[in-house]
Design an enzyme around this catalytic site. Sequence first.
Site, PDB file in Angstrom:
ATOM      1  N   TYR A  86       0.846  -1.216   0.000  1.00 56.80           N
ATOM      2  CA  TYR A  86       0.000   0.000   0.000  1.00 56.80           C
ATOM      3  C   TYR A  86       0.872   1.253   0.000  1.00 56.80           C
ATOM      4  O   TYR A  86       0.516   2.278  -0.556  1.00 56.80           O
ATOM      5  CB  TYR A  86      -0.929   0.090   1.221  1.00 56.80           C
ATOM      6  CG  TYR A  86      -1.732  -1.146   1.557  1.00 56.80           C
ATOM      7  CD1 TYR A  86      -1.998  -2.116   0.597  1.00 56.80           C
ATOM      8  CD2 TYR A  86      -2.239  -1.336   2.836  1.00 56.80           C
ATOM      9  CE1 TYR A  86      -2.727  -3.246   0.923  1.00 56.80           C
ATOM     10  CE2 TYR A  86      -2.977  -2.450   3.159  1.00 56.80           C
ATOM     11  CZ  TYR A  86      -3.213  -3.411   2.204  1.00 56.80           C
ATOM     12  OH  TYR A  86      -3.926  -4.514   2.538  1.00 56.80           O
ATOM     13  N   THR A 120     -12.888  -5.824   3.773  1.00 56.86           N
ATOM     14  CA  THR A 120     -11.711  -6.028   4.629  1.00 56.86           C
ATOM     15  C   THR A 120     -11.934  -5.446   6.012  1.00 56.86           C
ATOM     16  O   THR A 120     -12.669  -4.458   6.160  1.00 56.86           O
ATOM     17  CB  THR A 120     -10.466  -5.354   3.998  1.00 56.86           C
ATOM     18  OG1 THR A 120      -9.410  -5.368   4.954  1.00 56.86           O
ATOM     19  CG2 THR A 120     -10.730  -3.910   3.607  1.00 56.86           C
ATOM     20  N   GLU A 122      -9.831  -3.782   7.317  1.00 58.77           N
ATOM     21  CA  GLU A 122      -9.175  -2.463   7.220  1.00 58.77           C
ATOM     22  C   GLU A 122     -10.184  -1.326   7.076  1.00 58.77           C
ATOM     23  O   GLU A 122      -9.849  -0.176   7.361  1.00 58.77           O
ATOM     24  CB  GLU A 122      -8.247  -2.416   6.005  1.00 58.77           C
ATOM     25  CG  GLU A 122      -6.931  -3.122   6.190  1.00 58.77           C
ATOM     26  CD  GLU A 122      -5.777  -2.166   6.470  1.00 58.77           C
ATOM     27  OE1 GLU A 122      -5.716  -1.092   5.863  1.00 58.77           O
ATOM     28  OE2 GLU A 122      -4.940  -2.502   7.308  1.00 58.77           O
ATOM     29  N   ASN A 180      -7.386 -10.611   9.591  1.00 58.61           N
ATOM     30  CA  ASN A 180      -6.063 -11.255   9.683  1.00 58.61           C
ATOM     31  C   ASN A 180      -6.117 -12.775   9.526  1.00 58.61           C
ATOM     32  O   ASN A 180      -5.754 -13.522  10.438  1.00 58.61           O
ATOM     33  CB  ASN A 180      -5.363 -10.848  10.979  1.00 58.61           C
ATOM     34  CG  ASN A 180      -4.937  -9.383  10.915  1.00 58.61           C
ATOM     35  OD1 ASN A 180      -5.742  -8.476  11.163  1.00 58.61           O
ATOM     36  ND2 ASN A 180      -3.702  -9.136  10.528  1.00 58.61           N
ATOM     37  N   LEU A 213       9.707  -6.191  15.547  1.00 59.04           N
ATOM     38  CA  LEU A 213       8.428  -5.725  16.095  1.00 59.04           C
ATOM     39  C   LEU A 213       8.287  -4.256  15.746  1.00 59.04           C
ATOM     40  O   LEU A 213       9.078  -3.422  16.220  1.00 59.04           O
ATOM     41  CB  LEU A 213       8.405  -5.890  17.619  1.00 59.04           C
ATOM     42  CG  LEU A 213       8.635  -7.289  18.182  1.00 59.04           C
ATOM     43  CD1 LEU A 213       8.586  -7.241  19.711  1.00 59.04           C
ATOM     44  CD2 LEU A 213       7.587  -8.254  17.648  1.00 59.04           C
ATOM     45  N   ARG A 221      -3.964  -7.874  17.019  1.00 59.84           N
ATOM     46  CA  ARG A 221      -4.769  -8.381  15.903  1.00 59.84           C
ATOM     47  C   ARG A 221      -5.484  -9.654  16.368  1.00 59.84           C
ATOM     48  O   ARG A 221      -4.964 -10.388  17.203  1.00 59.84           O
ATOM     49  CB  ARG A 221      -3.887  -8.756  14.702  1.00 59.84           C
ATOM     50  CG  ARG A 221      -3.155  -7.589  14.040  1.00 59.84           C
ATOM     51  CD  ARG A 221      -4.109  -6.655  13.309  1.00 59.84           C
ATOM     52  NE  ARG A 221      -3.396  -5.639  12.540  1.00 59.84           N
ATOM     53  CZ  ARG A 221      -2.964  -4.479  13.042  1.00 59.84           C
ATOM     54  NH1 ARG A 221      -3.163  -4.174  14.316  1.00 59.84           N
ATOM     55  NH2 ARG A 221      -2.345  -3.607  12.264  1.00 59.84           N
ATOM     56  N   ARG A 303      -7.821  -4.272  16.645  1.00 56.30           N
ATOM     57  CA  ARG A 303      -8.762  -4.676  15.588  1.00 56.30           C
ATOM     58  C   ARG A 303      -9.476  -5.955  16.024  1.00 56.30           C
ATOM     59  O   ARG A 303      -8.982  -7.058  15.840  1.00 56.30           O
ATOM     60  CB  ARG A 303      -7.987  -4.910  14.284  1.00 56.30           C
ATOM     61  CG  ARG A 303      -8.862  -5.300  13.133  1.00 56.30           C
ATOM     62  CD  ARG A 303      -8.048  -5.713  11.943  1.00 56.30           C
ATOM     63  NE  ARG A 303      -7.480  -4.589  11.224  1.00 56.30           N
ATOM     64  CZ  ARG A 303      -6.450  -4.708  10.380  1.00 56.30           C
ATOM     65  NH1 ARG A 303      -5.890  -5.875  10.167  1.00 56.30           N
ATOM     66  NH2 ARG A 303      -6.000  -3.655   9.734  1.00 56.30           N
TER      67      ARG A 303
HETATM   68  N1  UDP Z   1       4.365  -6.134  11.766  1.00 58.05           N
HETATM   69  C1  UDP Z   1       5.517  -6.234  12.548  1.00 58.05           C
HETATM   70  N2  UDP Z   1       6.644  -6.780  11.983  1.00 58.05           N
HETATM   71  C2  UDP Z   1       6.685  -7.261  10.703  1.00 58.05           C
HETATM   72  C3  UDP Z   1       5.492  -7.172   9.928  1.00 58.05           C
HETATM   73  C4  UDP Z   1       4.348  -6.603  10.495  1.00 58.05           C
HETATM   74  O1  UDP Z   1       5.545  -5.825  13.717  1.00 58.05           O
HETATM   75  O2  UDP Z   1       7.738  -7.765  10.291  1.00 58.05           O
HETATM   76  C5  UDP Z   1       3.131  -5.568  12.377  1.00 58.05           C
HETATM   77  C6  UDP Z   1       2.443  -4.467  11.585  1.00 58.05           C
HETATM   78  O3  UDP Z   1       2.986  -3.197  11.876  1.00 58.05           O
HETATM   79  C7  UDP Z   1       1.004  -4.605  12.036  1.00 58.05           C
HETATM   80  C8  UDP Z   1       0.843  -6.089  12.362  1.00 58.05           C
HETATM   81  O4  UDP Z   1       2.179  -6.607  12.441  1.00 58.05           O
HETATM   82  O5  UDP Z   1       0.794  -3.873  13.213  1.00 58.05           O
HETATM   83  C9  UDP Z   1       0.059  -6.867  11.325  1.00 58.05           C
HETATM   84  O6  UDP Z   1       0.607  -6.609  10.069  1.00 58.05           O
HETATM   85  P1  UDP Z   1       0.118  -7.322   8.736  1.00 58.05           P
HETATM   86  O7  UDP Z   1       1.003  -6.852   7.641  1.00 58.05           O
HETATM   87  O8  UDP Z   1       0.034  -8.802   8.912  1.00 58.05           O
HETATM   88  O9  UDP Z   1      -1.361  -6.805   8.424  1.00 58.05           O
HETATM   89  P2  UDP Z   1      -2.380  -5.717   9.005  1.00 58.05           P
HETATM   90  O10 UDP Z   1      -3.093  -6.380  10.120  1.00 58.05           O
HETATM   91  O11 UDP Z   1      -1.635  -4.511   9.487  1.00 58.05           O
HETATM   92  O12 UDP Z   1      -3.252  -5.431   7.842  1.00 58.05           O
END
Ligand code: UDP
Length: 349
Positions: A86, A120, A122, A180, A213, A221, A303
Amino acid sequence: MKSKKILVLGANGFIGSSLCAHLLAKTDFEVYGVDLATHKLMPCLNHDRFHFQELDLTIHDEAIEYLVKKCDVVLPLVAIATPGVYVTNPLGVFELDFEANLKVVRWCVRYDKRVIFPSTSEVYGMASDAAFDEYNTSCVLGPVDKQRWIYACSKQLMDRIIYAYGFQRDLDYTLFRPFNFIGPKLDDIRNEAGSRVVTQFLHNILQGKPIELVNGGQQTRCFTFIEDGIDCLLKIIENKEHCASRGIFNVGNPNENYSVAQLAHIIVDVVSEFDPKWAANIQIKSVTSDEHYGIAYQDVERRVPVIREAQEKLHWQPKVNLKDAIRITLDYHLNGTDRDAVLLQQNHR
Ligand code: UDP
């Protein structure tokens, strides 16, 4: 009686591939799959009710319009759904997720077909509700320079257009909102960067790199195992007594609500079941979101879905916990266990 026909656009995707396997194993549908590749669909390819065509939704309008006309139910699952993209290719997200899919929605209106569209989680964005309810929410998106929101905004506008087609032109639709979804075929584990969190963590572990992280990983999530999601989709497709028609459904597992930091520790625990020495060497570090994604990113802190609609109208309930979902995912990556293939072997119809 002739079997009904279902069109799955994006059949080789994470949701599409598993859905096709379950449709073939558990229903009598003739399944028409469209995608650019077939590697996730291997277990389905030789099935006599599976009809695959290699077509590009952004190019092959005529062929895809013909398939919409020929089928009874359409699932337009072609989309970019990865936050890393995105922020690097927002126009690509708009062109594929919105523009290309709008054509399909309009063909469904023209030929009077039922459309089951992937909205989604989102779309709820950064709404402050403790849990997100389909019909009581003020979907809150961030500023325009935070390009992360182009996905949520594209999907939300499509939700509104589909809803309006239902209102003004009698379109028979269902909107479903995955929270998720995780599982074996989520993203390509060999990708260097930019996968969704579970695949990204597993990739880093397999490469001997630290898990990152984002901003300390306190954001939460609700992780939903793909097969629970597919179970819900099958109920939507079955549409008993029109229970899913003109409905919007959160599809998520509110019981499996974890912070990203907790997720990292659960993954380390599961890796240690496979190999304790390997798990002992995994490093976890904190990085800023600017470092990980760039400045166009903005996170969602919480979420959680309300799933009353799906429970009451579809009689659906998610069953698989996060730890088991991770076990199944690692078993796929380390031992090659493909549950779609096993399912199809056990249920040849
Ligand atoms: N995230 C993280 N480390 C990574 C990848 C993602 O901490 O290497 C975090 C990201 O910032 C988000 C969460 O994990 O808060 C979930 O990310 P994902 O890309 O799976 O999808 P989202 O739920 O944000 O659409």
